[in-house]
Design a protein around this motif. Sequence first.
Motif, PDB file in Angstrom:
ATOM      1  N   THR A 186       0.834  -1.197   0.000  1.00  0.00           N
ATOM      2  CA  THR A 186       0.000   0.000   0.000  1.00  0.00           C
ATOM      3  C   THR A 186       0.870   1.249   0.000  1.00  0.00           C
ATOM      4  O   THR A 186       0.592   2.231  -0.698  1.00  0.00           O
ATOM      5  CB  THR A 186      -0.927  -0.001   1.226  1.00  0.00           C
TER       6      THR A 186
ATOM      7  N   GLN B  81     -11.127  -2.969   9.391  1.00  0.00           N
ATOM      8  CA  GLN B  81     -11.556  -1.684   8.857  1.00  0.00           C
ATOM      9  C   GLN B  81     -11.869  -0.728  10.018  1.00  0.00           C
ATOM     10  O   GLN B  81     -13.017  -0.402  10.297  1.00  0.00           O
ATOM     11  CB  GLN B  81     -12.784  -1.848   7.937  1.00  0.00           C
TER      12      GLN B  81
ATOM     13  N   TRP C 174     -10.528   3.027  11.907  1.00  0.00           N
ATOM     14  CA  TRP C 174      -9.716   4.245  11.890  1.00  0.00           C
ATOM     15  C   TRP C 174      -9.648   4.705  13.336  1.00  0.00           C
ATOM     16  O   TRP C 174     -10.621   5.194  13.885  1.00  0.00           O
ATOM     17  CB  TRP C 174     -10.355   5.310  11.001  1.00  0.00           C
TER      18      TRP C 174
ATOM     19  N   GLY D 155     -11.099  11.487   6.280  1.00  0.00           N
ATOM     20  CA  GLY D 155     -10.298  10.374   5.782  1.00  0.00           C
ATOM     21  C   GLY D 155     -11.113   9.106   5.621  1.00  0.00           C
ATOM     22  O   GLY D 155     -10.964   8.375   4.633  1.00  0.00           O
TER      23      GLY D 155
ATOM     24  N   THR E 246     -11.777   7.168   2.093  1.00  0.00           N
ATOM     25  CA  THR E 246     -11.385   5.770   1.935  1.00  0.00           C
ATOM     26  C   THR E 246     -12.574   4.913   1.521  1.00  0.00           C
ATOM     27  O   THR E 246     -12.470   4.059   0.629  1.00  0.00           O
ATOM     28  CB  THR E 246     -10.780   5.236   3.240  1.00  0.00           C
ATOM     29  N   GLU E 247     -13.718   5.149   2.144  1.00  0.00           N
ATOM     30  CA  GLU E 247     -14.906   4.374   1.822  1.00  0.00           C
ATOM     31  C   GLU E 247     -15.394   4.621   0.407  1.00  0.00           C
ATOM     32  O   GLU E 247     -16.002   3.738  -0.222  1.00  0.00           O
ATOM     33  CB  GLU E 247     -16.026   4.697   2.815  1.00  0.00           C
TER      34      GLU E 247
ATOM     35  N   TYR F  78     -15.618   1.658   7.099  1.00  0.00           N
ATOM     36  CA  TYR F  78     -14.667   1.807   8.194  1.00  0.00           C
ATOM     37  C   TYR F  78     -15.363   2.383   9.419  1.00  0.00           C
ATOM     38  O   TYR F  78     -16.313   3.156   9.293  1.00  0.00           O
ATOM     39  CB  TYR F  78     -13.504   2.725   7.793  1.00  0.00           C
TER      40      TYR F  78
END
Length: 225
Positions: A20, A146, A148, A172, A176-177, A184
């Motif tokens: 990543t 998942q 944060w 964020g 990301t989603e 998340y």
Amino acid sequence: MEGLKQERITSGRTWIAPATCIYGLDYLTNGYECDPYVTNFLNKYNVHIMPVHNPDGYYYSWHSDPLWRKNRNRNPNDTCYGVDLGWNYDDGHWGDGKGTGDSCSKNYEGPTGFSELETQAVRDYINELQSTRNLTAFFTIHSYLQLWLYAYGWSGESVPEEPEVSRVAQIGVNATESVHNTQYRLTVSTITEMKEAIKAAAGEATTLSTSCITHQRQPVMEELE
């Protein structure tokens, strides 16, 4: 301004973390002066990336034991190898029960906080950025849940800038989603949350290095949006 985006392998077996990281590095370097968002972002921030934090454990997991978690330091007067680097950080709360003192355990926290060269190197580098430059944000990336999470993990108390940290963290999460619609959960990394994550992931996802994060108590800048 300095933004430390630390995407890394702490546990040797979390192979997706450096992949990543390298993908993100490629995106930023190739996007500069081509992608307006990337160009604007890099014109505002210096980004520091540590792709691999545990090179010996990473190598060993590829060639000997795919589930290896620790580094490969030989423990003194012992037949067992390695310290779980995620539990080796110390912000004054090392050894408070999250890791274990059993040197043969995959969750061995080490003989003392910051006993390992790897955690010492990360600590010193972050402290240098904090003292000599305007360190704005600090991230670690782990697999595989998942979640944060943000500090304080050792107490569950909110950081002084919690409303701003939570607001920007939610940005964020939303971003990301939006890529693959992967959901998340945003939460403070309390001990309860970390124990639940360990139970769900068999110890895989929660070496979160919150002890380093908690030292960086700078307000999160609006420009991170």
